[in-house]
Structure formats: C-alpha cells, structure tokens
Design a protein around this motif. Structure first.
Motif, PDB file in Angstrom:
ATOM      1  N   TYR A  28     -21.003  -2.576  39.955  1.00  5.61           N
ATOM      2  CA  TYR A  28     -20.609  -1.848  38.651  1.00  5.61           C
ATOM      3  C   TYR A  28     -21.627  -0.893  38.031  1.00  5.61           C
ATOM      4  CZ  TYR A  28     -18.888  -0.975  33.942  1.00  5.61           C
ATOM      5  OH  TYR A  28     -18.452  -0.459  32.518  1.00  5.61           O
ATOM      6  N   ASN A  29     -23.042  -1.264  38.357  1.00 10.21           N
ATOM      7  CA  ASN A  29     -23.937  -0.323  38.070  1.00 10.21           C
ATOM      8  C   ASN A  29     -24.053   1.008  38.656  1.00 10.21           C
ATOM      9  OD1 ASN A  29     -24.982  -1.968  35.923  1.00 10.21           O
ATOM     10  ND2 ASN A  29     -26.541  -2.912  37.275  1.00 10.21           N
ATOM     11  N   LYS A  30     -23.451   1.151  39.870  1.00 11.39           N
ATOM     12  CA  LYS A  30     -23.233   2.221  40.673  1.00 11.39           C
ATOM     13  C   LYS A  30     -22.287   3.092  39.941  1.00 11.39           C
ATOM     14  CE  LYS A  30     -24.289   0.582  45.392  1.00 11.39           C
ATOM     15  NZ  LYS A  30     -23.654   0.076  46.609  1.00 11.39           N
ATOM     16  N   ARG A  31     -21.609   2.667  38.975  1.00 11.59           N
ATOM     17  CA  ARG A  31     -20.520   3.463  38.387  1.00 11.59           C
ATOM     18  C   ARG A  31     -21.193   4.731  37.624  1.00 11.59           C
ATOM     19  NH1 ARG A  31     -18.004   4.876  34.152  1.00 11.59           N
ATOM     20  NH2 ARG A  31     -19.650   3.860  33.010  1.00 11.59           N
ATOM     21  N   THR A  32     -22.462   4.276  37.337  1.00 11.77           N
ATOM     22  CA  THR A  32     -23.221   5.400  36.363  1.00 11.77           C
ATOM     23  C   THR A  32     -23.255   6.855  37.479  1.00 11.77           C
ATOM     24  OG1 THR A  32     -25.297   4.731  37.375  1.00 11.77           O
ATOM     25  CG2 THR A  32     -24.667   3.699  35.508  1.00 11.77           C
ATOM     26  N   SER A  33     -22.931   6.617  38.742  1.00 12.92           N
ATOM     27  CA  SER A  33     -22.950   7.876  39.436  1.00 12.92           C
ATOM     28  C   SER A  33     -21.943   8.885  38.977  1.00 12.92           C
ATOM     29  CB  SER A  33     -22.772   7.823  41.074  1.00 12.92           C
ATOM     30  OG  SER A  33     -21.622   7.055  41.246  1.00 12.92           O
ATOM     31  N   LEU A  34     -20.908   8.404  38.467  1.00 17.67           N
ATOM     32  CA  LEU A  34     -19.822   9.324  37.807  1.00 17.67           C
ATOM     33  C   LEU A  34     -20.429   9.887  36.668  1.00 17.67           C
ATOM     34  CD1 LEU A  34     -16.874   9.341  38.788  1.00 17.67           C
ATOM     35  CD2 LEU A  34     -18.093   7.346  39.638  1.00 17.67           C
ATOM     36  N   GLU A  35     -21.237   9.244  35.821  1.00 14.86           N
ATOM     37  CA  GLU A  35     -21.719  10.004  34.745  1.00 14.86           C
ATOM     38  C   GLU A  35     -22.835  11.078  34.990  1.00 14.86           C
ATOM     39  OE1 GLU A  35     -20.733   9.265  31.729  1.00 14.86           O
ATOM     40  OE2 GLU A  35     -19.824   7.377  32.123  1.00 14.86           O
ATOM     41  N   ARG A  36     -23.257  10.974  36.228  1.00 17.80           N
ATOM     42  CA  ARG A  36     -24.190  11.879  36.791  1.00 17.80           C
ATOM     43  C   ARG A  36     -23.551  13.094  37.138  1.00 17.80           C
ATOM     44  NH1 ARG A  36     -27.295   7.302  37.993  1.00 17.80           N
ATOM     45  NH2 ARG A  36     -26.286   6.925  40.050  1.00 17.80           N
ATOM     46  N   ILE A  37     -22.369  12.877  37.957  1.00 18.99           N
ATOM     47  CA  ILE A  37     -21.639  13.985  38.411  1.00 18.99           C
ATOM     48  C   ILE A  37     -21.131  14.869  37.099  1.00 18.99           C
ATOM     49  CG2 ILE A  37     -19.283  14.501  39.419  1.00 18.99           C
ATOM     50  CD1 ILE A  37     -19.890  12.111  41.273  1.00 18.99           C
ATOM     51  N   ASN A  38     -20.651  14.050  36.108  1.00 19.79           N
ATOM     52  CA  ASN A  38     -20.122  14.762  34.957  1.00 19.79           C
ATOM     53  C   ASN A  38     -21.352  15.675  34.259  1.00 19.79           C
ATOM     54  OD1 ASN A  38     -17.539  13.659  35.226  1.00 19.79           O
ATOM     55  ND2 ASN A  38     -17.988  11.744  33.812  1.00 19.79           N
ATOM     56  N   GLY A  39     -22.567  15.083  34.484  1.00 18.48           N
ATOM     57  CA  GLY A  39     -23.693  15.779  33.726  1.00 18.48           C
ATOM     58  C   GLY A  39     -23.877  16.944  34.560  1.00 18.48           C
ATOM     59  N   ARG A  40     -23.745  16.907  35.929  1.00 20.42           N
ATOM     60  CA  ARG A  40     -23.898  18.194  36.654  1.00 20.42           C
ATOM     61  C   ARG A  40     -22.729  19.307  36.559  1.00 20.42           C
ATOM     62  NH1 ARG A  40     -24.608  14.386  41.017  1.00 20.42           N
ATOM     63  NH2 ARG A  40     -27.114  13.706  40.817  1.00 20.42           N
ATOM     64  N   MET A  41     -21.830  18.724  36.302  1.00 22.86           N
ATOM     65  CA  MET A  41     -20.466  19.633  35.799  1.00 22.86           C
ATOM     66  C   MET A  41     -20.860  20.277  34.260  1.00 22.86           C
ATOM     67  SD  MET A  41     -18.141  19.726  38.007  1.00 22.86           S
ATOM     68  CE  MET A  41     -16.417  20.098  37.351  1.00 22.86           C
ATOM     69  N   ASP A  42     -21.290  19.529  33.721  1.00 18.62           N
ATOM     70  CA  ASP A  42     -21.761  20.092  32.287  1.00 18.62           C
ATOM     71  C   ASP A  42     -23.000  21.121  32.295  1.00 18.62           C
ATOM     72  OD1 ASP A  42     -19.844  19.456  30.683  1.00 18.62           O
ATOM     73  OD2 ASP A  42     -20.634  17.718  29.762  1.00 18.62           O
ATOM     74  N   ARG A  43     -24.067  20.553  33.001  1.00 20.21           N
ATOM     75  CA  ARG A  43     -25.304  21.197  32.761  1.00 20.21           C
ATOM     76  C   ARG A  43     -25.369  22.378  33.680  1.00 20.21           C
ATOM     77  NH1 ARG A  43     -27.769  17.021  33.887  1.00 20.21           N
ATOM     78  NH2 ARG A  43     -28.018  17.458  36.420  1.00 20.21           N
ATOM     79  N   ASP A  44     -25.266  22.011  34.984  1.00 24.17           N
ATOM     80  CA  ASP A  44     -25.499  23.005  36.102  1.00 24.17           C
ATOM     81  C   ASP A  44     -24.384  23.928  36.430  1.00 24.17           C
ATOM     82  OD1 ASP A  44     -27.682  21.546  36.585  1.00 24.17           O
ATOM     83  OD2 ASP A  44     -27.091  20.227  38.174  1.00 24.17           O
TER      84      ASP A  44
END
Length: 420
Positions: free
Chosen positions: A357-373
């Motif tokens: 379940y903790n691996k699901r944080t990778s989705l948050e990182r992808i969303n962060g790249r979409m927003d930030r990068d």
C-alpha cells in the motif's frame, strides 16, 4: 556607462537553456508520431506551408516540458531562443528574407489544436506504443499497479444564471465537484473535514507503482466517479496485460465490495484502504467461533477469560482460498468470501499489505510531476476535448523521456523530467 565585456562566471542561465534543449531533443526523438504527423499533413492538404506541420507539432509537444501554460508563453520562448526554434524545425532564413514571421502566429496554434482534437485517438495510440515499449524493456512492468485521480481547473466559468449556452466565456463540458480533506484539530483532537469546491476536469491514472510510469488514463468531468474509471482502465487493457497485474492499490475513496470483487475476478489482489462504516461495535464474530475481527481486518481470538488476543498471520492458502492464522500451536482459517470487503488475499493486518500500500505514494509523485514539471496546475483549459489533448501530450512526453533514458542506458533516470 560601464560595459560588461563578458557574462559572469556565476551566471547559470546558459546551462539551464542547454538542459532544456537536451530534454526537448530527447523528447522529440523518442516519440513515435509518424501517424500523427501524416494525418496532420493530410488535414492541411495543399494549403499554405509557411510554418511546417512537423515544426508546429514539435513545439506543442515540448510545450509542457518548457512549463508554458499558454500559446503566448510558448511563442515568447521560441522567439527568444534560436536553438529551440531550430530543434523544432523552424527556418529562420524565411524570416530574414521577410517571407514570414519568426514564430507562428496564434492562429497557427489554434488550428493545430483543433486538428489534434479531431485525431485524438492517434495521440492515445502513440501513448499505447510507448507503453508497449515499457512492457518489453522493463522487468515486471505492470505487475504492481495503482490508481488515483487529479483535478485540474477549467479556464472558463460555468453557465450563467440564465443557462445561456451561447455565452462564449462559459465551459459547457466542465462541472463542479467537492473535495473533502479530513484532519485532526491540534487542540481538541477531534476529526474535522475541510471542503473545497472545484470547477473543471479530472484525469484518472492507472500507473506502475514500481517504475512510476503511467499505464492507462482517462479524462472526465471533475464530478466523474473514480471507481468506475478504475474498472474502465482495467477493462481497457489487453487481456495479456491484465494477466500480468498481481496487485492493484488505491486509497479509501475506491473502497467498495463491488470494486474488490471485480479485481478478484480478474485475478488481481486488491490493496485498497478501507473506510470505517461500523458505528455501534468495534469487533464482529467470525462464524460463531471465538475469533473476532475489526473493520480493518485485524483478527483476534477471545480466550476463556474474555481477553482479546491478536492472532499471528501465516499467509494465504490459495487452494482453500483462506487466510491462515496461528494461536498456541493451533492454525485457524478465515474464508475470504465470508466478508469480501474486509478479508482479501493479502491480509490487511499483514506487513506485506502495508508495504504494497505504501507504494501507492508513487501516484502522488506522478501527480506532483504533472503539476510541477509539466505545469498542469497553471494549465487551465476550456472544453473536454482540449483537456484530453493536453493530458495526452503530457503523458506522451513522460513516456518518451523515459524511453530515451532507457535507450541511452540510464534506466535510473526514467522518473526524471527536469534533468538528464
């Protein structure tokens, strides 16, 4: 007036420009866009060709990477950067001889976006081709997946009070949604909820949680249900790709008995956080035995003195379809079909479940790249078709950069969008 003869040795602007060019080149070179370009040229026909289709398409392709949220920002970036124009395929000689302007006018980009809306399925086909490359070149790609969604705002406003659809300033495709954030009050310790209203769209993403790369996605109105899109993503995948999936994780917003049963039928182990719907009692009895369990899958036994003692988890019995627990050298079995929402093939109270379940944080990182990068948080759009095209281009860019890093023997950089 004092003239500065050279750039300061502490000025890193040249290095930053070089980094942008390298990333843009890596992106352009690794996009399988032959069908897209061919179709765009076909749509243009025998019209004027001052600004080649390939050059305009390449500039739109790198637009998110340059963090340009509007066409005017992109045109400004192209006008000041000769190397960037050359990379896209624009010819400065025509400008020097007075044949056309240095960069395409806004109308050229407006027409290009309109044409991309018409051929949007080809953009998705391009993404699917990049996804196939990942399946072929990354070990166990698609084995552990996760689902999440991200809201992004509409550029326009909603319908006016009279519901006038002829008002060009409104967005007839977007709608409202309310997002709830739960938190605890620091002073009282009470659970509270903060509600915020959004008007716009939502992209739904199924991604590989180990490599942090997208596998499937859809773009909908902001109010569209997340669980339905999760099921749709699984169904959109080819059968052989679904068979690769071992686990699928998601937050408690996706929790439902129907969702869990759907994943089990597909042979996928659900790793979905659970919502607490129990109000009156903290535990339930299992099949009239001394075994009790909580809403989040913690299994215990009640001894002769009435004390509740947690059982030790031993694992999943695939043949009997049961979870195995032990207490005082005796093994107990829990039928996962007894309460399908609570008992899953990977026990909720196990270390393995928490790790997955903790691996699901990778989705948050992808969303962060979409927003930030890729600057999605500032990239407001009007209309569902245009919103879909924008997300298509961003997803293609993310996968094309990853492909470039793999071909250059730098697989450790596949998650990087900002530096090469």
């Amino acid at each position: 007036m004092k003239i500065i003869p050279q750039i300061s040795v502490f000025d890193y602007s040249e290095i930053e420009i070089l980094g942008d060019l390298e990333r843009c080149k890596l992106l352009i070179e690794n996009v399988p866009d032959e069908k897209i370009i061919h179709k765009l040229i076909e749509i243009r026909g025998k019209g004027r060709n001052e600004y080649p289709v390939i050059a305009v398409w390449n500039s739109i392709l790198i637009m998110p990477l340059l963090e340009c949220s509007t066409v005017e920002q992109l045109r400004r970036e192209l006008s000041r950067n000769r190397d960037l124009r050359k990379l896209c395929g624009f010819n400065d000689y025509d400008y020097y001889f007075g044949k056309n302007k240095l960069v395409p006018p806004p109308k050229a980009y407006t027409n290009m976006i309109k044409n991309l809306k018409k051929i949007e399925p080809l953009l998705k086909e391009c993404f699917n081709e990049l996804r196939e490359f990942m399946y072929e070149n990354l070990k166990d790609f698609g084995k552990d997946v996760g689902e999440d969604g991200k809201i992004f705002l509409s550029k326009a406003k909603s319908l006016n009070q009279n519901g006038n659809y002829n008002d060009g300033r409104c967005d007839m495709d977007a709608d409202f949604t309310i997002k709830e954030n739960y938190y605890k009050d620091r002073k009282t310790g009470e659970s509270k909820v903060k509600k915020k209203t959004y008007f716009g769209y939502r992209y739904h993403l199924l991604a590989d949680v180990n490599y942090e790369l997208p596998i499937e996605y859809t773009v909908t109105k902001a109010s569209c249900g997340e669980r339905e899109q999760f099921k749709k993503h699984i169904e959109m995948l080819p059968e052989e790709k679904v068979e690769i999936i071992d686990t699928a994780s998601a937050d408690k917003g996706y929790d439902s008995k129907v969702m869990i049963e759907f994943l089990k039928e597909k042979g996928i182990k659900p790793i979905i956080d659970i919502r607490n719907h129990w109000s009156e009692e903290d535990t339930k009895q299992y099949k009239g035995t001394d075994i009790v369990y909580t809403y989040n899958g913690k299994v215990s036994i009640v001894d002769d003195n009435g004390e509740i003692i947690p059982l030790k988890y031993l694992g999943y019995d695939k043949i009997k379809n049961t979870l195995r627990y032990r207490y005082q050298n005796k093994v107990y079995s829990i039928d996962i079909n007894y309460d399908k929402r609570i008992f899953t093939p990977i026990a909720r109270d196990s270390k393995k479940w928490k790790k997955l379940y903790n691996k699901r944080t990778s989705l948050e990182r992808i969303n962060g790249r979409m927003d930030r990068d890729f600057n999605l948080e500032n990239h407001k759009v009007r209309g569902l078709k245009k919103a879909t095209v924008i997300i298509d281009i961003m997803m293609i860019g993310m996968m094309a950069l990853a492909k470039g890093h793999i071909l250059n023997n730098h697989p450790e950089k596949i998650r990087k969008l900002k530096s090469t």
